[in-house]
Design a protein around this motif. Structure first.
Motif, PDB file in Angstrom:
ATOM      1  N   ALA A  55       0.828  -1.214   0.000  1.00 22.86           N
ATOM      2  CA  ALA A  55       0.000   0.000   0.000  1.00 22.86           C
ATOM      3  C   ALA A  55       0.863   1.267   0.000  1.00 22.86           C
ATOM      4  N   ASN A  94      -6.089  -8.877  -2.313  1.00 24.30           N
ATOM      5  CA  ASN A  94      -5.598  -7.749  -1.515  1.00 24.30           C
ATOM      6  C   ASN A  94      -4.945  -6.693  -2.407  1.00 24.30           C
ATOM      7  N   PHE A  97      -7.634  -4.813  -4.072  1.00 21.28           N
ATOM      8  CA  PHE A  97      -8.296  -3.917  -3.110  1.00 21.28           C
ATOM      9  C   PHE A  97      -7.474  -2.639  -2.939  1.00 21.28           C
ATOM     10  N   ASN A  98      -6.144  -2.799  -2.886  1.00 18.74           N
ATOM     11  CA  ASN A  98      -5.274  -1.618  -2.805  1.00 18.74           C
ATOM     12  C   ASN A  98      -5.434  -0.716  -4.031  1.00 18.74           C
ATOM     13  N   MET A 100      -8.046  -0.520  -5.847  1.00 15.91           N
ATOM     14  CA  MET A 100      -9.366   0.104  -5.754  1.00 15.91           C
ATOM     15  C   MET A 100      -9.324   1.308  -4.823  1.00 15.91           C
ATOM     16  N   LYS A 101      -8.567   1.182  -3.742  1.00 15.03           N
ATOM     17  CA  LYS A 101      -8.422   2.320  -2.819  1.00 15.03           C
ATOM     18  C   LYS A 101      -7.719   3.487  -3.527  1.00 15.03           C
ATOM     19  N   LEU A 102      -6.719   3.146  -4.322  1.00 15.03           N
ATOM     20  CA  LEU A 102      -6.021   4.188  -5.081  1.00 15.03           C
ATOM     21  C   LEU A 102      -6.997   4.875  -6.044  1.00 15.03           C
ATOM     22  N   ARG A 104     -10.204   5.117  -5.760  1.00 17.57           N
ATOM     23  CA  ARG A 104     -11.156   5.925  -4.985  1.00 17.57           C
ATOM     24  C   ARG A 104     -10.517   7.237  -4.563  1.00 17.57           C
ATOM     25  N   ALA A 105      -9.267   7.169  -4.088  1.00 18.14           N
ATOM     26  CA  ALA A 105      -8.569   8.387  -3.657  1.00 18.14           C
ATOM     27  C   ALA A 105      -8.405   9.338  -4.840  1.00 18.14           C
ATOM     28  N   PHE A 163     -18.035  -0.627  -5.323  1.00 17.23           N
ATOM     29  CA  PHE A 163     -17.479   0.727  -5.167  1.00 17.23           C
ATOM     30  C   PHE A 163     -17.913   1.663  -6.296  1.00 17.23           C
ATOM     31  N   TYR A 167     -21.530   1.972  -3.095  1.00 14.56           N
ATOM     32  CA  TYR A 167     -20.926   2.535  -1.896  1.00 14.56           C
ATOM     33  C   TYR A 167     -21.242   4.029  -1.823  1.00 14.56           C
ATOM     34  N   GLU A 173     -18.706  11.506  -1.554  1.00 19.30           N
ATOM     35  CA  GLU A 173     -17.689  10.629  -2.155  1.00 19.30           C
ATOM     36  C   GLU A 173     -17.940  10.523  -3.666  1.00 19.30           C
TER      37      GLU A 173
END
Ligand code: SER
Length: 330
Positions: A55, A94, A97-98, A100-102, A104-105, A163, A167, A173
């Motif tokens: 991450a 995993n 998922f990381n 996906m977080k990127l 989203r950010a 997402f 979400y 968001e």
């Protein structure tokens, strides 16, 4: 300036996709577990060596760039996943998922939905003995995968849908724009896959062009859907370019031709009559392909964003793959 992130940049799809995106003028940031291949570095604005499980590396990349789109291909393929299911889960789930977080950010920072283009697979299907494998399957049937890789891909499809569409917990968001293709086996003249179960298609071709013997690990009668890399990359960029309003789904099947291993061998032999291709079945790998459909129904992709493959089986081999591998190894 917004850029495009490509994960798994050194992989089979990465190679072809980076060239195509660069030819369209995109500014590309590449991420791979290893240093970016020398043949690709000229096409990339920047490249990072790193693991999608890390991450911190992804946070660092996110701080330095603004991405309008992320093509996420980094993955452990199906045979490798069966050899090490825990590692497959870490990388494929995993790691995704990381990513996906990127995404989203990035959507939040830009105030606009970052597209996350994800490569899924026919491995999400799980047919069992007695199920009819010949009927083209729609996106919604037989989603009971028999491999860790297939399970991982199916979960990431669902997470992306979540997402992208559901979400809404955080006020304001900006959701990601998740778009996913389920690919059949892919065949490229430039690169060989590693650790997949459809690898016998490309491996047979490259071995014949190099005058090397090849022992195919599935039965001659095994039929699976395949596609050439040129069509695969066109599908990816076409889906990415489609207006969101035209898309009624997040996950699309795409396919070109359905052929048996014996038919691939026969077509290769017309150009390489000396080819030494024989069948030595691996029970484990045969069981994997026996759980996959012989064909898939890609009508939603055709109707919603104009998908159509350019290469039939014969055209793919005669006009593209065989001349290119001949030139490559001569
Ligand atoms: N080509 C992949 C594999 O064989 C399937 O998506 O693992």
């Amino acid at each position: 300036m917004t850029q495009i992130l490509v994960t798994g940049a050194n992989g089979e799809i990465g190679h072809a996709l980076i060239r195509k995106l660069a030819s369209e003028g995109a500014s590309i940031v590449a991420l791979d577990l290893h240093d970016i291949d020398a043949t690709l570095s000229g096409f990339c604005a920047e490249s990072y060596r790193g693991d999608v499980r890390d991450a911190e590396v992804l946070g660092e990349i996110g701080r330095h760039h603004r991405f309008s789109a992320i093509y996420h291909m980094a993955s452990l393929l199906s045979t490798s996943g069966e050899r090490d299911p825990e590692l497959a889960h870490e990388v494929n789930v995993n790691g995704s998922f990381n990513i996906m977080k990127l995404a989203r950010a990035q959507s939040g920072l830009r105030g606009e939905r970052t597209k996350l283009i994800f490569t899924s697979s026919i491995a999400v299907y799980g047919l069992r003995a007695g199920d009819l494998r010949t009927r083209p399957l729609t996106e919604r049937e037989f989603l009971t995968p028999c491999t860790m890789y297939g399970i991982n891909k199916l979960y990431v499809e669902q997470m992306g849908r979540y997402f992208s569409e559901y979400y809404k917990i955080r006020e304001g968001e900006v959701p990601i724009d998740f778009r996913c293709l389920r690919f059949p086996g892919l065949i490229s003249s430039e690169t060989l896959p590693s650790g997949g179960t459809t690898d016998y298609g490309p491996e047979m071709l490259h071995a014949a062009a190099q005058g090397k013997p090849y022992r195919c690990f599935v039965r001659e009668s095994t039929r699976l859907p395949f596609m050439v890399m040129d069509d695969a990359v066109r599908a990816l960029t076409r889906l990415a370019g489609a207006p969101r309003s035209a898309l009624r789904h997040q996950v699309y099947n795409v396919t070109s031709f359905s052929v048996t291993a014996g038919e691939i061998k026969a077509l290769i032999e017309t150009s390489f009559p000396q080819a030494d291709i024989q069948f030595e079945v691996s029970a484990n790998r045969q069981a994997i392909v026996d759980s996959w459909p012989e064909n898939v129904d890609d009508s939603p992709a055709r109707a919603e964003w104009g998908w159509a493959p350019e290469y039939s089986f014969e055209r793919a081999f005669r006009d593209l793959l065989i001349p290119k591998v001949m030139a490559r190894y001569s």
